[in-house]
Design an enzyme around this catalytic site. Structure first.
Site, short mmCIF file in Angstrom:
data_model
loop_
_atom_site.label_atom_id
_atom_site.label_comp_id
_atom_site.label_asym_id
_atom_site.label_seq_id
_atom_site.Cartn_x
_atom_site.Cartn_y
_atom_site.Cartn_z
N ILE A 1 91.75 21.06 99.06
CA ILE A 1 90.97 21.39 97.86
C ILE A 1 91.77 22.32 96.97
O ILE A 1 92.08 23.46 97.33
CB ILE A 1 89.63 22.03 98.25
N GLU A 2 92.11 21.83 95.78
CA GLU A 2 92.92 22.60 94.84
C GLU A 2 92.28 22.62 93.46
O GLU A 2 92.97 22.83 92.45
CB GLU A 2 94.34 22.01 94.78
N GLY A 3 90.99 22.39 93.40
CA GLY A 3 90.30 22.39 92.12
C GLY A 3 88.82 22.11 92.30
O GLY A 3 88.30 22.12 93.41
#
Length: 382
Positions: A236-238
Site C-alpha cells: 500500500i503506497e497510496g
C-alpha cells in the site's frame, strides 16, 4: 603457493568446555573466509580416553594432530558445513566446535521473497518457482479495488485479465505450491486506483478477494483460475491511511474456514510506515518485507550500515512473525538502495541475521533479478 596472513593466534575456551584454551592460527583467506588451525595441544587434553567428559555426539579425538577448519564469517550455511566436517574428523578440537556452534547460534537462516508479474519479459511464474531460489512469490498486482470500483488485476504483458486470459496461471500456481512455495496476491502497488472508504468497504474487498483468489467461490471466472492462493500481500503506497487494519482482520478471519490465510506487507523503511503503520500493530501479519530502498534516510549506503541498522531494529520490534530486508535486485530497479551482492553478504546480512525476527530478503522484482542474477548470487548466504 598460496600465502595467508595470520590475523590472530589464540581463542579462549568456552566456559562449558572441559579443555584449556587451545592456541589457534587464524589465517585470512580471500574475501570473508578464515582458516582455523590448531598450533599445539593443551597439556591437559585427553587423548582417546574413554573417561573424557566429551559432549554427546562428539567422540574422543587425538589432540596431538594438527587440524584446520575453513569458516565463512558472514554465513550460517557455510559455517554449518565446516562444523559438520569438523565433527566428523577425530582430530577436531572441541574448542573449535563449541566456538563455531556459539557463532551459528547467533545467526538465523532466511529465505527469499520475489515480486512477479510487472514485466512481460520476465520468466513465467512456473519458471520462477522452478529456479529453486524463492520461498515466497508475490503476484503483482491487484491495483484497482475499493470505494465502489470493480476490482481488476494487472499483470503487465503476461496476460489479459479483461478477456479472462490469466486463468491459465492456475497451473503455474499449483506447481509453485507443490514445490513448497507460498504464492500471495499483492494488492496496491506504486501506481493504482485503490481506496478503502469505510469498514464496510474493507469487508466487501475482503469478500471479493476470498471468493476470487482464496478459498471461496465465484459465479464468474476467477481471475487466476481455480488455484487457491496462500494469502494476500499489502503493498500500500497510496489511497488512504484508514481501514487497512480492518481489511487485514477480515481476510485473516477466513483462516477459520480451513486453509490458513497468510498476510504480508511491504512498508517503506521510514518507521512507522505512512500508509499501513497502524495495521502493522495488529499482530495479524505473518511476513513484513520492508522496502529498504528509495529512502536514503534508512537504507544502506556506501559501506554505512548505521541508518539501515537503526531502522531494522525498529522494524523487528513490530508484532509480526518474520521481517524481511526488501531490496532492489538491480540498480535500475529503484532510485536508490541497491546493495551489491558482495556487500550484502559481508556488510548487511551479519547485522540483520542477528534478530530472531529475521526472515530473509525480498527482491523487487523477478525481471530485474534476471538482469543481475542477484538471487542466485546470494541465496546460499541468506
Amino acid at each position: 603457493m598460496l600465502k595467508f596472513r595470520v590475523i590472530n593466534h589464540s581463542l579462549e575456551s568456552p566456559k562449558s568446555s572441559v579443555m584449556s584454551p587451545i592456541p589457534l592460527d587464524i589465517y585470512k583467506l580471500k574475501s570473508h573466509w578464515r582458516l582455523f588451525c590448531r598450533r599445539s595441544a593443551p597439556k591437559d587434553t585427553l587423548v582417546d580416553d574413554p573417561q573424557a567428559q566429551t559432549p554427546p555426539g562428539i567422540g574422543p579425538f587425538k589432540a596431538a594432530e594438527r587440524t584446520c577448519v575453513v569458516q565463512h564469517t558472514a554465513t550460517k550455511a557455510s559455517i554449518c558445513s565446516s562444523l559438520m566436517a569438523a565433527i566428523r574428523s577425530p582430530a577436531t578440537p572441541l574448542l573449535l566446535v563449541c566456538s563455531m556452534l556459539a557463532f551459528v547460534g547467533r545467526l538465523h537462516a532466511g529465505s527469499i521473497a520475489i515480486y512477479w508479474g510487472q514485466n512481460g519479459f520476465e520468466a513465467t511464474l512456473a519458471e520462477t518457482c522452478a529456479s529453486g531460489n524463492f520461498k515466497f512469490v508475490n503476484i503483482a498486482f491487484l491495483p484497482t479495488f475499493g470505494n465502489g470500483q470493480t476490482p481488476m488485476i494487472n499483470l503487465a504483458g503476461h496476460c489479459d485479465p479483461y478477456s479472462n486470459g490469466c486463468t491459465g496461471l492456475s497451473r503455474d500456481i499449483a506447481a509453485c505450491q507443490r514445490a513448497g512455495i507460498k504464492v500471495l496476491l499483492s494488492i496496491g502497488g506504486g501506481v493504482g486506483s485503490y481506496y478503502l472508504s469505510s469498514r464496510e468497504d474493507a469487508r466487501r474487498v475482503a469478500t471479493y478477494i476470498w471468493n476470487n483468489f482464496l478459498g471461496g467461490s465465484s459465479s464468474s471466472p476467477r481471475p487466476l483460475g481455480d488455484a487457491v492462493l496462500d494469502g494476500v500481500d499489502f503493498d500500500i503506497e497510496g489511497g488512504t491511511v484508514k481501514h487497512w487494519d480492518e481489511l487485514a482482520g477480515f481476510l485473516k478471519a477466513y483462516s477459520n474456514k480451513g486453509k490458513k490465510v497468510y498476510l504480508s506487507a511491504a512498508p517503506q523503511c521510514p518507521f512507522p510506515d505512512a500508509w499501513i503503520g497502524e495495521a502493522l500493530t495488529t499482530g495479524l501479519f505473518d511476513y513484513v518485507w520492508v522496502q529498504f530502498y528509495n529512502n536514503p534516510q534508512c537504507q544502506y549506503s556506501s559501506g554505512n550500515t548505521k541508518n539501515m541498522a537503526d531502522a531494522w531494529k525498529q522494524w523487528t520490534a513490530i508484532p509480526a512473525t518474520k521481517v524481511f530486508l526488501g531490496l532492489p535486485a538491480a540498480p535500475q530497479a529503484a532510485g536508490s538502495g541497491f546493495i551489491p551482492p558482495e556487500e550484502l553478504i559481508s556488510q548487511v546480512l551479519p547485522i540483520v541475521k542477528r534478530s530472531d525476527k529475521y526472515g530473509g530478503i525480498m527482491l523487487w522484482s523477478k525481471y530485474y533479478d534476471e538482469l543481475t542474477g542477484y538471487s542466485s548470487k546470494v541465496k546460499h548466504y541468506v
